[in-house]
Write an enzyme that holds these catalytic residues in place. Sequence first.
Site, PDB file in Angstrom:
ATOM      1  CD  GLU A   1      -2.964  -0.983   2.311  1.00 46.38           C
ATOM      2  OE1 GLU A   1      -3.071   0.106   2.894  1.00 46.38           O
ATOM      3  OE2 GLU A   1      -3.733  -1.927   2.513  1.00 46.38           O
TER       4      GLU A   1
ATOM      5  CD  GLU B   1      -3.592  -5.873   4.232  1.00 48.21           C
ATOM      6  OE1 GLU B   1      -4.392  -5.008   4.637  1.00 48.21           O
ATOM      7  OE2 GLU B   1      -2.363  -5.737   4.261  1.00 48.21           O
TER       8      GLU B   1
END
Length: 459
Positions: free
Chosen positions: A171, A368
């Site tokens: 991320e 995720e």
Amino acid sequence: MTDNTPTKQLAQRFPSNFVVGAATASWQVEGDSQGRGSSIWDDFAAVPGNIADGTKADPACDHVNRLEEDLDNLAWLGVDAYRFSVSWPRVMPGGKGKSEKGLEFYERLVDGLRQRNIKPVLTLYHWDLPSELEAIGGWNNKDIHNYFAEYTDLVASRLGDRVEMWATLNEPWVSAYLGYTTKIHAPGHGDAAKGFEAAYRLMTAHASGLEVLRSHGLKNLGTVLNLTTAIADEPEVEHVADYVDLLQNRFWLDLLAGRPLEQKLFDNTKDITDWSFLDQDQLKKIAAPIDWLGINYYTPFRVIAASVQSKQAVGQDFSLFPGTPAGAAMNPLEPRTEMGWEIHAPSMTATLKQTASRLPGVPLYVTENGGAFDDKLVDGEVHDKGRVDYYLNHISAALDAMDQGVDLRGYFAWSLMDNIEWAEGLAKRFGIFYVDHVTQVRTPKDSAKLIKELTSLRN
Ligand code: GCO
């Protein structure tokens, strides 16, 4: 016995070889910080007020000292893979040299997984930059990719023969925009120009890391982005949702695909930065092919005209999108998780389809997915129905995308266990295992039993 028909039906939709896993990240679970160098998250946590409940790196989940138990929990779940991250300052305190003790910990981790027939999925950077590298500019230092390359080389030399899948970054949007643009995360600069430069330099590190991993002859190399859909609930805010989509999704995918960055980006940010740090050779390197892309998906961004007050949801704030046209608000609808995030499984399908069309030919993983809920441990059980429903609906939505042609290869639940939810501290629980943060006792929640059921009911 409860009726397991919906679980069974879902489990039977998994193709053979589909990877089911659980994920964590070093700073969130490891603890035992005395044995490693300092990171930007240690510095950030030391400042009162930065982390909601004053949580520090220790003890977290004491994962370092309870490794065997956590590996046994993974085996109990029956998962195929464990996604974890290496703490840069644990293996390279100060950002240079090496720590034998740190490397040995990850060797034990990787070997312990393999003994249990669980694939190690390693992320090199999940946000714990060595403090000494931040002191020389961190993700704004023009040579940061070289430091990352050295670190990658160390980890690859040591673990290359035993790791199944490699991710360079986790991320980068969060690292850049929560850490540099705003002060929500470490290092907390609150400077939009620094945020844009960090976004780009993170990707130069990805490129250099990838090159190093390839030079070691390693395979199955990728990176992980947090992508989502930006939904305009009214036609007059479509241009705002489009800009959110640009910063959140297209920016990264354009870089990876080797497409030029959009003029709209330069136009909307012209008062903030001139982007003179972009380098054509680096951009070419960033577009080197990857073997897979990981998507962390939680919630959509829903945009409406600014007539209502934006509801509080962590990370949903236009200050994270500098250059956003005025006149709109973020509006996460009910039902929402404890983070304030709207629960909307169809956006999972949409995100996967949209990403597959923007980065064609690259296999995707959901690296995720999960939610924070108000869990209660009663008589040794946690009936986390909200999370169970979330998983059932989102796994199903991910498989819908696959049925509609997306090359989806796996799904990882976030998270194996309750851990430090960054600036939110310990209060927000994302685990499928409940962790008593005083005794460190782990208890499987109903959601863990669901994952176990899913892995055991597969064809
Ligand atoms: C992220 C990180 C995780 C978080 C999770 C919940 O996606 O932000 O990878 O470390 O804990 O996403 O916010």
